[in-house]
Motif scaffolding. Structure first.
Motif, PDB file in Angstrom:
ATOM      1  N   ARG A 166      11.875  32.621  14.086  1.00 53.64           N
ATOM      2  CA  ARG A 166      13.263  32.003  13.679  1.00 53.64           C
ATOM      3  C   ARG A 166      13.398  32.565  12.268  1.00 53.64           C
ATOM      4  O   ARG A 166      12.537  32.944  11.507  1.00 53.64           O
ATOM      5  CB  ARG A 166      12.916  30.515  13.418  1.00 53.64           C
ATOM      6  CG  ARG A 166      14.128  29.553  12.725  1.00 53.64           C
ATOM      7  CD  ARG A 166      13.797  28.104  12.622  1.00 53.64           C
ATOM      8  NE  ARG A 166      14.629  27.553  12.292  1.00 53.64           N
ATOM      9  CZ  ARG A 166      14.850  26.172  12.146  1.00 53.64           C
ATOM     10  NH1 ARG A 166      13.868  25.601  12.645  1.00 53.64           N
ATOM     11  NH2 ARG A 166      15.982  25.526  11.685  1.00 53.64           N
ATOM     12  N   PRO A 167      14.748  32.908  11.851  1.00 51.30           N
ATOM     13  CA  PRO A 167      15.116  33.668  10.696  1.00 51.30           C
ATOM     14  C   PRO A 167      14.772  32.719   9.691  1.00 51.30           C
ATOM     15  O   PRO A 167      14.733  31.744   9.506  1.00 51.30           O
ATOM     16  CB  PRO A 167      16.637  33.551  10.700  1.00 51.30           C
ATOM     17  CG  PRO A 167      16.871  33.733  12.389  1.00 51.30           C
ATOM     18  CD  PRO A 167      15.836  32.908  12.661  1.00 51.30           C
ATOM     19  N   ARG A 168      14.223  33.502   8.477  1.00 46.78           N
ATOM     20  CA  ARG A 168      13.877  32.954   7.293  1.00 46.78           C
ATOM     21  C   ARG A 168      15.088  32.140   6.736  1.00 46.78           C
ATOM     22  O   ARG A 168      16.053  32.911   6.811  1.00 46.78           O
ATOM     23  CB  ARG A 168      13.325  33.797   6.349  1.00 46.78           C
ATOM     24  CG  ARG A 168      11.834  34.489   7.008  1.00 46.78           C
ATOM     25  CD  ARG A 168      11.179  35.430   5.878  1.00 46.78           C
ATOM     26  NE  ARG A 168      11.024  35.023   4.469  1.00 46.78           N
ATOM     27  CZ  ARG A 168      10.689  35.508   3.657  1.00 46.78           C
ATOM     28  NH1 ARG A 168      10.258  36.918   3.711  1.00 46.78           N
ATOM     29  NH2 ARG A 168      10.416  35.214   2.205  1.00 46.78           N
ATOM     30  N   SER A 169      14.710  31.261   5.896  1.00 48.90           N
ATOM     31  CA  SER A 169      15.782  30.344   4.988  1.00 48.90           C
ATOM     32  C   SER A 169      15.545  30.728   3.581  1.00 48.90           C
ATOM     33  O   SER A 169      14.368  30.415   3.098  1.00 48.90           O
ATOM     34  CB  SER A 169      15.660  29.103   5.386  1.00 48.90           C
ATOM     35  OG  SER A 169      16.885  28.241   4.483  1.00 48.90           O
ATOM     36  N   TYR A 221      22.222  40.126   4.881  1.00 46.10           N
ATOM     37  CA  TYR A 221      23.593  39.666   5.139  1.00 46.10           C
ATOM     38  C   TYR A 221      24.038  38.556   5.667  1.00 46.10           C
ATOM     39  O   TYR A 221      25.064  37.972   5.479  1.00 46.10           O
ATOM     40  CB  TYR A 221      24.233  40.825   6.075  1.00 46.10           C
ATOM     41  CG  TYR A 221      24.367  42.359   5.643  1.00 46.10           C
ATOM     42  CD1 TYR A 221      25.499  42.321   4.658  1.00 46.10           C
ATOM     43  CD2 TYR A 221      23.506  43.360   5.631  1.00 46.10           C
ATOM     44  CE1 TYR A 221      25.761  43.487   4.130  1.00 46.10           C
ATOM     45  CE2 TYR A 221      23.817  44.616   4.905  1.00 46.10           C
ATOM     46  CZ  TYR A 221      24.876  44.818   4.196  1.00 46.10           C
ATOM     47  OH  TYR A 221      25.105  46.018   3.878  1.00 46.10           O
ATOM     48  N   ARG A 222      22.968  37.570   6.097  1.00 45.83           N
ATOM     49  CA  ARG A 222      23.124  36.278   6.538  1.00 45.83           C
ATOM     50  C   ARG A 222      23.546  35.318   5.181  1.00 45.83           C
ATOM     51  O   ARG A 222      24.246  34.380   4.858  1.00 45.83           O
ATOM     52  CB  ARG A 222      21.997  35.716   7.005  1.00 45.83           C
ATOM     53  CG  ARG A 222      21.719  36.218   8.466  1.00 45.83           C
ATOM     54  CD  ARG A 222      20.428  35.464   9.108  1.00 45.83           C
ATOM     55  NE  ARG A 222      20.547  34.087   9.014  1.00 45.83           N
ATOM     56  CZ  ARG A 222      19.513  33.358   8.539  1.00 45.83           C
ATOM     57  NH1 ARG A 222      18.584  33.719   7.890  1.00 45.83           N
ATOM     58  NH2 ARG A 222      19.737  32.051   8.836  1.00 45.83           N
ATOM     59  N   TYR A 223      23.323  36.179   3.827  1.00 48.33           N
ATOM     60  CA  TYR A 223      23.262  35.497   2.456  1.00 48.33           C
ATOM     61  C   TYR A 223      24.280  36.041   1.667  1.00 48.33           C
ATOM     62  O   TYR A 223      24.660  35.067   0.779  1.00 48.33           O
ATOM     63  CB  TYR A 223      21.791  35.371   1.880  1.00 48.33           C
ATOM     64  CG  TYR A 223      20.821  34.583   2.716  1.00 48.33           C
ATOM     65  CD1 TYR A 223      20.606  33.087   3.014  1.00 48.33           C
ATOM     66  CD2 TYR A 223      19.943  35.402   3.600  1.00 48.33           C
ATOM     67  CE1 TYR A 223      19.609  32.601   3.727  1.00 48.33           C
ATOM     68  CE2 TYR A 223      19.159  34.621   4.280  1.00 48.33           C
ATOM     69  CZ  TYR A 223      18.913  33.413   4.371  1.00 48.33           C
ATOM     70  OH  TYR A 223      18.047  32.897   5.199  1.00 48.33           O
ATOM     71  N   VAL A 224      24.204  37.194   1.756  1.00 47.00           N
ATOM     72  CA  VAL A 224      25.435  37.871   0.630  1.00 47.00           C
ATOM     73  C   VAL A 224      25.974  38.919   1.493  1.00 47.00           C
ATOM     74  O   VAL A 224      25.626  39.687   2.690  1.00 47.00           O
ATOM     75  CB  VAL A 224      24.623  38.606  -0.341  1.00 47.00           C
ATOM     76  CG1 VAL A 224      23.870  37.679  -1.453  1.00 47.00           C
ATOM     77  CG2 VAL A 224      23.464  39.494   0.077  1.00 47.00           C
ATOM     78  N   GLN A 225      27.129  39.214   0.963  1.00 42.75           N
ATOM     79  CA  GLN A 225      28.000  40.052   1.686  1.00 42.75           C
ATOM     80  C   GLN A 225      28.024  41.610   1.438  1.00 42.75           C
ATOM     81  O   GLN A 225      28.141  42.326   2.129  1.00 42.75           O
ATOM     82  CB  GLN A 225      29.613  39.727   1.186  1.00 42.75           C
ATOM     83  CG  GLN A 225      30.107  38.438   1.758  1.00 42.75           C
ATOM     84  CD  GLN A 225      31.501  38.162   1.397  1.00 42.75           C
ATOM     85  OE1 GLN A 225      32.231  39.173   0.912  1.00 42.75           O
ATOM     86  NE2 GLN A 225      32.122  37.119   1.909  1.00 42.75           N
ATOM     87  N   LEU A 238      24.765  40.809  -4.648  1.00 47.05           N
ATOM     88  CA  LEU A 238      23.576  40.793  -5.226  1.00 47.05           C
ATOM     89  C   LEU A 238      23.449  40.763  -6.701  1.00 47.05           C
ATOM     90  O   LEU A 238      22.764  40.055  -7.398  1.00 47.05           O
ATOM     91  CB  LEU A 238      22.765  42.039  -4.566  1.00 47.05           C
ATOM     92  CG  LEU A 238      22.306  41.767  -3.080  1.00 47.05           C
ATOM     93  CD1 LEU A 238      21.667  43.161  -2.685  1.00 47.05           C
ATOM     94  CD2 LEU A 238      21.130  40.673  -3.026  1.00 47.05           C
ATOM     95  N   GLU A 239      24.263  41.579  -7.243  1.00 44.26           N
ATOM     96  CA  GLU A 239      24.511  41.842  -8.723  1.00 44.26           C
ATOM     97  C   GLU A 239      24.737  40.442  -9.493  1.00 44.26           C
ATOM     98  O   GLU A 239      24.237  40.296 -10.399  1.00 44.26           O
ATOM     99  CB  GLU A 239      25.498  42.854  -9.013  1.00 44.26           C
ATOM    100  CG  GLU A 239      25.159  44.179  -8.647  1.00 44.26           C
ATOM    101  CD  GLU A 239      26.246  45.216  -9.071  1.00 44.26           C
ATOM    102  OE1 GLU A 239      27.368  44.822  -9.147  1.00 44.26           O
ATOM    103  OE2 GLU A 239      25.974  46.383  -8.647  1.00 44.26           O
ATOM    104  N   ARG A 240      25.798  39.633  -8.556  1.00 41.67           N
ATOM    105  CA  ARG A 240      26.204  38.297  -9.349  1.00 41.67           C
ATOM    106  C   ARG A 240      25.107  37.733  -9.413  1.00 41.67           C
ATOM    107  O   ARG A 240      24.829  36.813 -10.534  1.00 41.67           O
ATOM    108  CB  ARG A 240      27.220  37.948  -8.515  1.00 41.67           C
ATOM    109  CG  ARG A 240      27.673  36.434  -9.255  1.00 41.67           C
ATOM    110  CD  ARG A 240      28.804  36.165  -8.191  1.00 41.67           C
ATOM    111  NE  ARG A 240      28.576  36.004  -6.775  1.00 41.67           N
ATOM    112  CZ  ARG A 240      27.715  34.947  -6.226  1.00 41.67           C
ATOM    113  NH1 ARG A 240      27.011  34.141  -6.980  1.00 41.67           N
ATOM    114  NH2 ARG A 240      27.365  35.186  -4.624  1.00 41.67           N
ATOM    115  N   LEU A 241      24.153  37.390  -8.232  1.00 42.00           N
ATOM    116  CA  LEU A 241      22.969  36.620  -8.225  1.00 42.00           C
ATOM    117  C   LEU A 241      21.954  36.872  -9.335  1.00 42.00           C
ATOM    118  O   LEU A 241      21.179  36.174 -10.032  1.00 42.00           O
ATOM    119  CB  LEU A 241      22.393  36.713  -6.805  1.00 42.00           C
ATOM    120  CG  LEU A 241      23.082  35.753  -5.897  1.00 42.00           C
ATOM    121  CD1 LEU A 241      22.412  35.988  -4.565  1.00 42.00           C
ATOM    122  CD2 LEU A 241      23.447  34.515  -5.977  1.00 42.00           C
TER     123      LEU A 241
END
Length: 204
Positions: A3-6, A45-49, A54-57
């Motif tokens: 199962r994909p990690r959350s 890519y499931r979490y960021v575009q 990534l930089e913003r985070l």
């Protein structure tokens, strides 16, 4: 298939920051972060575009550690600004490779905006308003960003200063003399000295 990690934003940002701290800002990529997390690039890519996300985070991750609470309101306004400047320097300076990102994305960071809001409140109470307040905040940010980068990427105690002391004194009398003096200064004296010169201008 497992199962994909959350993942949380904090976990993604921490992984990206680990890459930057270890390998430099140029090494930041979706693939590098995926490797840091032990997952596939497509999984990230499931979490960021993209890298900009990534930089913003990363910026929010770094700036969220800055104490943005108002300093002692009974202290002189200059002392309060100095407290805020020290807080930003100490926190952001722990991740010097990420400093350029704070310039690009600070307006998207709630934590960064809270720091500026507190500083603006201090300036306002001191009677610094209107265009003067705009210039004051920009000057403070410009000084802080530049000073932090110089302290970590080109410190006075570094080889650059030593090289300047070896220039021909007949051709560069002021540079060589200033470099010899600079070698005796530590980071705090340099940082606070520059900050206080800036505050002197605002106080005039």
């Amino acid at each position: 298939m497992p199962r994909p990690r959350s993942l949380t934003d904090h976990q993604l940002a921490s992984a990206a920051l680990a890459v930057i701290d270890r390998e430099g800002l140029s090494a930041l990529s979706m693939r590098a972060v995926a490797q840091e997390l032990g997952m596939s690039t497509m999984g990230v890519y499931r979490y960021v575009q993209d890298r900009e996300d990534l930089e913003r985070l990363v910026v929010e991750r770094v700036l969220s550690e800055v104490d943005t609470g108002a300093p002692d309101s009974g202290a002189p306004w200059r002392d309060q600004v100095e407290v805020m400047a020290r807080r930003l320097r100490d926190t952001v300076g722990a991740h010097p490779e990420a400093i350029p990102l704070t310039v690009v994305h600070r307006h998207r960071s709630p934590a960064g905006l809270r720091w500026s809001e507190t500083v603006l409140a201090i300036l306002t109470t001191a009677g610094i308003t209107g265009e003067r307040r705009v210039i004051a905040l920009r000057a403070l940010l410009g000084y802080l960003i530049g000073a932090i980068q110089l302290e970590h990427l080109g410190p006075l105690a570094g080889p650059g200063t030593t090289a300047i002391t070896r220039l021909p004194p007949g051709e560069f009398p002021h540079m060589t003399q200033t470099a010899r003096t600079a070698r005796t200064m530590d980071g705090d004296r340099e940082f606070l000295g520059g900050l206080r010169l800036l505050l002197d201008g605002l106080d005039g």
